[in-house]
Design a protein around this motif. Structure first.
Motif, mmCIF file in Angstrom:
data_model
loop_
_atom_site.group_PDB
_atom_site.id
_atom_site.type_symbol
_atom_site.label_atom_id
_atom_site.label_comp_id
_atom_site.label_asym_id
_atom_site.label_seq_id
_atom_site.Cartn_x
_atom_site.Cartn_y
_atom_site.Cartn_z
ATOM 1 N N ALA A 61 0.904 -1.558 -0.309
ATOM 2 C CA ALA A 61 0.090 0.177 0.256
ATOM 3 C C ALA A 61 0.802 1.185 -0.348
ATOM 4 N N ALA A 62 2.290 1.013 0.676
ATOM 5 C CA ALA A 62 3.087 2.246 1.039
ATOM 6 C C ALA A 62 3.495 2.484 -0.622
ATOM 7 N N VAL A 63 3.811 1.759 -1.362
ATOM 8 C CA VAL A 63 4.523 1.863 -2.665
ATOM 9 C C VAL A 63 2.945 2.327 -3.209
ATOM 10 N N VAL A 64 2.198 1.988 -3.753
ATOM 11 C CA VAL A 64 0.944 1.864 -4.238
ATOM 12 C C VAL A 64 0.852 3.265 -4.376
ATOM 13 N N ASP A 65 1.111 4.405 -2.482
ATOM 14 C CA ASP A 65 0.782 5.207 -2.832
ATOM 15 C C ASP A 65 1.495 6.544 -3.226
ATOM 16 N N TRP A 66 2.410 5.902 -2.671
ATOM 17 C CA TRP A 66 3.511 6.853 -3.257
ATOM 18 C C TRP A 66 4.171 6.740 -4.473
ATOM 19 N N ALA A 67 3.893 5.928 -5.319
ATOM 20 C CA ALA A 67 3.442 5.597 -6.700
ATOM 21 C C ALA A 67 2.917 6.487 -7.723
ATOM 22 N N ALA A 68 1.528 6.604 -6.591
ATOM 23 C CA ALA A 68 0.140 7.490 -7.361
ATOM 24 C C ALA A 68 0.251 8.550 -7.866
ATOM 25 N N SER A 69 1.112 9.891 -6.697
ATOM 26 C CA SER A 69 1.991 11.353 -7.168
ATOM 27 C C SER A 69 2.055 10.797 -8.429
ATOM 28 N N PRO A 70 1.492 11.914 -8.716
ATOM 29 C CA PRO A 70 1.824 12.787 -10.490
ATOM 30 C C PRO A 70 3.481 13.041 -10.492
ATOM 31 N N LEU A 71 4.327 14.144 -10.142
ATOM 32 C CA LEU A 71 5.727 13.513 -8.968
ATOM 33 C C LEU A 71 6.426 12.594 -9.550
ATOM 34 N N THR A 72 6.050 11.392 -8.781
ATOM 35 C CA THR A 72 6.457 10.333 -9.167
ATOM 36 C C THR A 72 6.355 9.454 -9.842
ATOM 37 N N ALA A 73 4.831 9.638 -10.415
ATOM 38 C CA ALA A 73 5.260 8.416 -12.189
ATOM 39 C C ALA A 73 5.785 9.633 -13.020
ATOM 40 N N THR A 74 5.875 10.864 -13.201
ATOM 41 C CA THR A 74 6.792 11.322 -13.952
ATOM 42 C C THR A 74 8.168 10.663 -13.570
ATOM 43 N N LEU A 75 8.691 10.844 -12.881
ATOM 44 C CA LEU A 75 10.631 10.733 -12.419
ATOM 45 C C LEU A 75 10.488 9.489 -13.059
ATOM 46 N N LEU A 76 9.383 8.419 -12.382
ATOM 47 C CA LEU A 76 9.372 6.770 -12.309
ATOM 48 C C LEU A 76 9.312 6.651 -14.415
ATOM 49 N N VAL A 77 8.516 7.207 -15.228
ATOM 50 C CA VAL A 77 8.596 7.124 -16.355
ATOM 51 C C VAL A 77 9.627 7.455 -16.598
ATOM 52 N N ALA A 78 10.512 8.516 -16.536
ATOM 53 C CA ALA A 78 11.854 9.222 -16.715
ATOM 54 C C ALA A 78 12.709 8.197 -16.260
ATOM 55 N N LEU A 79 12.838 7.898 -15.389
ATOM 56 C CA LEU A 79 13.707 6.933 -15.078
ATOM 57 C C LEU A 79 13.738 5.584 -16.023
ATOM 58 N N VAL A 80 12.802 4.801 -16.195
ATOM 59 C CA VAL A 80 12.263 3.863 -16.602
ATOM 60 C C VAL A 80 12.684 3.996 -18.034
ATOM 61 N N LEU A 81 12.192 5.259 -19.291
ATOM 62 C CA LEU A 81 12.774 5.193 -20.711
ATOM 63 C C LEU A 81 14.490 5.673 -20.945
ATOM 64 N N ALA A 82 14.859 6.014 -19.288
ATOM 65 C CA ALA A 82 15.923 6.855 -19.645
ATOM 66 C C ALA A 82 17.193 5.292 -19.516
ATOM 67 N N THR A 83 16.564 4.063 -18.428
ATOM 68 C CA THR A 83 17.704 3.109 -18.388
ATOM 69 C C THR A 83 17.320 2.178 -19.287
ATOM 70 N N PHE A 84 16.075 1.831 -19.994
ATOM 71 C CA PHE A 84 16.397 0.892 -20.839
ATOM 72 C C PHE A 84 16.928 1.444 -21.762
ATOM 73 N N HIS A 85 16.400 2.562 -22.490
ATOM 74 C CA HIS A 85 17.430 3.172 -24.087
ATOM 75 C C HIS A 85 19.129 3.057 -23.263
ATOM 76 N N HIS A 86 19.399 3.424 -22.670
ATOM 77 C CA HIS A 86 20.730 3.685 -22.082
ATOM 78 C C HIS A 86 21.248 2.298 -22.101
ATOM 79 N N LEU A 87 20.256 1.351 -21.448
ATOM 80 C CA LEU A 87 20.828 -0.212 -21.372
ATOM 81 C C LEU A 87 20.941 -0.796 -22.939
ATOM 82 N N GLN A 88 20.077 -0.536 -23.899
ATOM 83 C CA GLN A 88 20.325 -1.441 -25.097
ATOM 84 C C GLN A 88 21.331 -0.506 -25.980
#
Lengths: 134, 143
Positions: A61-88
């Motif tokens: 529940a704590a993780v869901v609360d954290w990830a539901a914030s628009p700021l967190t979601a924005t940074l998580l999307v940026a993190l995922v995109l940058a990580t997987f682009h950099h990785l490949q």
């Protein structure tokens, strides 16, 4: 010969010089993308590690609360995109360096890129689901 | 030219000058140095972190799925194998992070003098140990 020494003969065509293409038959897009994602990942990684430390041991529940914030979601999307682009991009260079025969190299590049794309998409879908339904 | 094989080393730059081509070191006969070793570490940790994203994806997907799914990823992370993997992942992350910043400074043209290269290389190793331990001390304290 004296004239040649004064103005060296440039072997590349003018189009080639403008495009900046060397023996790799490619421009600087790959190199540049690897650096840009690296620069983006410096603050994103610091933020993510701090966030994960705060979430360690807490229930879902704590993780869901954290990830539901628009700021967190924005940074998580940026993190995922940058990580997987950099990785490949990085794994591509490693494979191009060490797999010498054309067919296995092409095969492994395709397998790696497909795996990176699918894993990145799975992470992205998870982040978006948490952002919109969390 | 002292040997006929030297002919293979003749190259030409893009502005037409003839030069002696640089030769990459053969790893089998090359004495390991901090420069080459840290360079190999950078690639190695990059590959390890790429595999480690499986854990990141599992964690995110589980959090977005159900309590049971999240319980299983938590259980795995808190198993001895999970802790070992996460510790290795943390160390690899901080190494690649610090070494990557060193590479970015090289990319903009700083830090190429050999004493600087050796000093920043050692700094990367020290920073990796400090950041890894700091992460785990703070992480375990907040549990």
């Amino acid at each position: 010969m004296a004239d040649k020494a004064a103005s060296p003969v440039i072997m590349r065509s003018m189009l080639g010089q403008v495009r900046g293409l060397g023996s790799a038959k490619a421009g600087t897009a790959h190199w540049w993308a690897q650096r840009m994602t690296a620069v983006a990942l410096v603050p994103l990684t610091l933020w993510f590690v701090c966030a994960v430390i705060r979430l360690a041991g807490l229930p879902r529940a704590a993780v869901v609360d954290w990830a539901a914030s628009p700021l967190t979601a924005t940074l998580l999307v940026a993190l995922v995109l940058a990580t997987f682009h950099h990785l490949q991009l990085g794994l591509q260079v490693v494979m191009e360096d060490y797999i010498h025969r054309d067919r296995p190299r092409m095969l492994w590049l395709l397998v790696m890129k497909a795996a990176a794309a699918l894993l990145g998409l799975a992470a992205l879908i998870a982040v978006l689901k948490l952002a919109f339904t969390g | 030219m002292t040997d006929v094989r030297e002919a293979l080393m003749v190259g030409r730059t893009s502005d037409g000058r003839t030069v002696r081509r640089p030769l990459s070191p053969h790893l089998q006969v090359y004495k390991p140095q901090i420069t080459s070793t840290l360079s190999i570490f950078h690639r190695f940790t990059g590959i390890a972190l790429s595999v480690g994203t499986l854990l990141l994806v599992w964690w995110l997907v589980a959090a977005a799925t159900s309590d049971a799914a999240y319980a299983s990823v938590s259980g795995f992370i808190r198993s001895p194998v999970g802790y070992l993997l996460l510790f290795g992942w943390t160390a690899a992350l901080w190494y690649h992070f610090c070494s990557g910043i060193r590479h970015l400074f090289w990319d903009v043209g700083y830090g190429f003098e050999l004493p600087t290269v050796h000093a920043t290389g050692k700094a990367v190793l020290v920073a990796t140990v400090v950041l890894t331990l700091l992460t785990w001390v703070v992480g375990l304290a907040t549990l």
